[in-house]
Design a protein around this motif. Structure first.
Motif, PDB file in Angstrom:
ATOM      1  N   GLY A 279      -5.656  -7.635  -8.150  1.00  0.00           N
ATOM      2  CA  GLY A 279      -4.776  -8.510  -8.932  1.00  0.00           C
ATOM      3  C   GLY A 279      -5.565  -9.370  -9.902  1.00  0.00           C
ATOM      4  O   GLY A 279      -5.211  -9.495 -11.074  1.00  0.00           O
TER       5      GLY A 279
ATOM      6  N   HIS B 267      -0.805  -8.725  -4.518  1.00  0.00           N
ATOM      7  CA  HIS B 267      -1.881  -8.936  -5.487  1.00  0.00           C
ATOM      8  C   HIS B 267      -1.851 -10.393  -5.943  1.00  0.00           C
ATOM      9  O   HIS B 267      -0.867 -10.840  -6.523  1.00  0.00           O
ATOM     10  CB  HIS B 267      -1.717  -7.992  -6.682  1.00  0.00           C
ATOM     11  CG  HIS B 267      -1.792  -6.539  -6.289  1.00  0.00           C
ATOM     12  ND1 HIS B 267      -1.574  -5.510  -7.151  1.00  0.00           N
ATOM     13  CD2 HIS B 267      -2.087  -5.955  -5.105  1.00  0.00           C
ATOM     14  CE1 HIS B 267      -1.718  -4.352  -6.524  1.00  0.00           C
ATOM     15  NE2 HIS B 267      -2.011  -4.605  -5.270  1.00  0.00           N
TER      16      HIS B 267
ATOM     17  N   SER C 239       0.495  -6.863 -12.331  1.00  0.00           N
ATOM     18  CA  SER C 239      -0.223  -8.131 -12.459  1.00  0.00           C
ATOM     19  C   SER C 239      -0.527  -8.537 -13.903  1.00  0.00           C
ATOM     20  O   SER C 239      -1.228  -9.519 -14.122  1.00  0.00           O
ATOM     21  CB  SER C 239      -1.521  -8.084 -11.644  1.00  0.00           C
ATOM     22  OG  SER C 239      -1.228  -7.851 -10.286  1.00  0.00           O
TER      23      SER C 239
ATOM     24  N   GLU D 274      -2.594  -0.112 -12.767  1.00  0.00           N
ATOM     25  CA  GLU D 274      -2.915  -0.995 -11.642  1.00  0.00           C
ATOM     26  C   GLU D 274      -2.675  -0.275 -10.318  1.00  0.00           C
ATOM     27  O   GLU D 274      -1.532  -0.095  -9.892  1.00  0.00           O
ATOM     28  CB  GLU D 274      -2.023  -2.250 -11.717  1.00  0.00           C
ATOM     29  CG  GLU D 274      -2.171  -3.175 -10.520  1.00  0.00           C
ATOM     30  CD  GLU D 274      -1.301  -4.416 -10.645  1.00  0.00           C
ATOM     31  OE1 GLU D 274      -0.556  -4.558 -11.633  1.00  0.00           O
ATOM     32  OE2 GLU D 274      -1.356  -5.255  -9.725  1.00  0.00           O
TER      33      GLU D 274
END
Ligand code: GDP
Ligand code: IMO
Ligand code: MG
Length: 434
Positions: free
Chosen positions: A21, A45, A61, A221
């Motif tokens: 994150g 995260h 994030s 991510e």
């Protein structure tokens, strides 16, 4: 197409909670698109901005950067009720995602009976310490062709028939008196929860292909990590998605050539939540110290994380599985003030030989003992932003760590906040974080 464009994957190299994150948040200002491609609200995260911590579970994030368009790809499983709570929390902190969020119509829903089944199993002898969020059952329903996708919400008249097969199977398994709501109640509640999301549901594959062709930079991510990967992790003590690189392509519908670089995220030590093999685990006061100083308590469930030294064989396996170009080493500051720091260089077998090869079967992990190489400790690295200012002992430890996994360090994190860390000059991250 922009020449400076870099499409970058962020992948966990251990058992999760490496600090993905923080890295995604840090890099996001240089990216137009930030994409989740697998996992669900088992992920937690944490992003820290000016000492304020924000936990994200299903929202990518990049959320804290208004210039980032957020994509939830087809490989994700989504709990819409939890998603709504997350959006509400973000809005209360001043982050509005309206106009910059797209949810795949092919992503699967996590439904109440998936959660009930997950919890029921975790109450039995085969417990693996899941997050209890219904992740396994949601992916099982997907593979079993009984899943319900976000796109089905756009055809409310078909919803009861889509949900029924999976619901009936769970009801049979749990038996009468299981406390499951009726199918009608589940459909009604889902329709109510889904209403505010309908306009966000769409073709994320098409969106990303167009963004790629246009020259947008795309940040992928990863959630969870390679040792939790359903194929390449410590099966059966894993999650139910492919958290390693392959999951990025199936979970977005983009071809491999859309990806330029892979950044692997690892802590300077190792943690894991839940059951399963963990030869590096420290069962003593040192393990407790890492947990306390590193605040190693789950972002999602609050459970204490098991802690141990950096495990080179598992991390090297993750680097090879993903073709990692560079490492982000996180939480070095947590090792500050120790007399000695350990690094696991291999495992001693029952026969007395040392191996760096990871067993495929859970049974073969039993009896493996961590082989520790010890390094002299250092006083403090907290908040250092130039790697040349690191104490010599910390530098020596990092060099050995990078050598043990045969991948160079590109970023070093020395505290939770955005500004606490060093970018290594000459690495592919330098232009992105300059
Ligand atoms: P993720 O699941 O990989 O995103 O990681 P988590 O957010 O679950 O756990 C990482 C935790 O470590 C978070 O609380 C971060 O704020 C924190 N963190 C990240 N980098 C650092 C660091 O360099 N030092 C310290 N002390 N904490 C960090
Ligand atoms: P992030 O993205 C750490 C672990 C659970 C359990 C196993 C299976 O924050 O790194 P599941 O609920 O997925 O069926 O649980 O996987 N697990 C995680 N551990 N970080 C995570 O995500 C995790 N997501 C799942 O603890 O051992
Ligand atoms: Mg986490």
């Amino acid at each position: 197409m922009s020449l400076t464009r870099t499409n970058l994957a962020i992948l966990g190299l251990q058992w999760g909670d490496e600090g993905k994150g923080k890295v995604v948040d840090l890099l996001s200002p240089r990216f137009q698109q930030v994409v989740r491609f697998q996992g669900g609200n088992n992920a937690g995260h944490t992003v820290v901005v000016d000492g304020q911590s924000i936990a994200l579970h299903q929202v990518p994030s990049g959320a804290l950067h208004p210039g980032c368009f957020l994509v939830v790809g087809n490989g994700v499983v989504l709990n819409l009720e939890v998603f709504q709570q997350e959006l509400d929390r973000l809005r209360a902190r001043g982050f509005d995602l309206a106009g910059r969020l797209l949810l795949s119509d092919k992503a699967h829903l996590i439904l109440p009976h998936h959660i009930a089944l997950d919890l029921w199993r975790e109450g039995g002898a085969n417990k693996i310490g899941t997050t209890g969020r219904g992740i396994g059952p949601a992916y099982e329903m997907k593979a079993g062709r009984m899943g319900v996708r976000l796109g089905d919400l756009l055809h409310p008249e078909t919803l009861a028939d889509r949900i029924r097969p999976g619901y009936e199977e769970v009801r049979l398994r749990l038996g009468e008196g299981s406390g499951l709501s009726s199918l009608e109640a589940i459909v009604d509640a889902l329709l109510r929860t889904a209403e505010p999301f309908l306009s966000f549901i769409g073709d994320t594959q098409g969106h990303l292909l167009t963004a790629w062709e246009r020259g947008d930079s795309i940040l992928f991510e990863g959630a969870q990590a390679t040792l939790l990967d359903i194929d390449h992790g410590t099966y059966p003590f894993v999650t139910s998605s492919n958290c390693s690189l392959g999951g990025l392509f199936t979970g977005t519908g983009l071809p491999p050539k859309a990806l330029d670089r892979i950044l692997g995220i690892a802590k300077a030590y190792t943690t894991r939540v839940g059951a399963g093999p963990f030869p590096a685990e420290l069962h003593d006061a040192l393990g407790d110290r890492l947990r306390e100083v590193g605040r190693e308590f789950g972002t999602t469930t609050g459970r204490p994380r098991r802690c141990g030294w950096f495990d080179a064989p598992i991390t090297a396996h993750a680097c090879r599985t993903n073709g990692v170009d560079g490492l982000a080493i996180m939480k070095l500051d947590v090792l500050d003030g120790l007399d000695e720091v350990g690094l696991i260089v291999g495992y001693r077998t029952g026969e007395g030989t040392v191996t760096t090869k990871l067993p495929s079967c859970a049974a073969d992990w039993k009896g493996l003992k961590a082989e520790v190489k010890r390094f002299k400790g250092w006083a403090s690295t907290r908040g250092i932003t130039d790697h040349r200012q690191l104490p010599a002992e910390a530098q020596a430890y990092l060099e050995a760590l990078a050598e043990s996994v045969e991948v160079p360090v590109a970023y070093l994190s020395t505290g939770p906040d955005r500004h606490e860390g060093c970018v290594y000059p000459g690495t592919f991250l330098e232009p992105l974080l300059a």
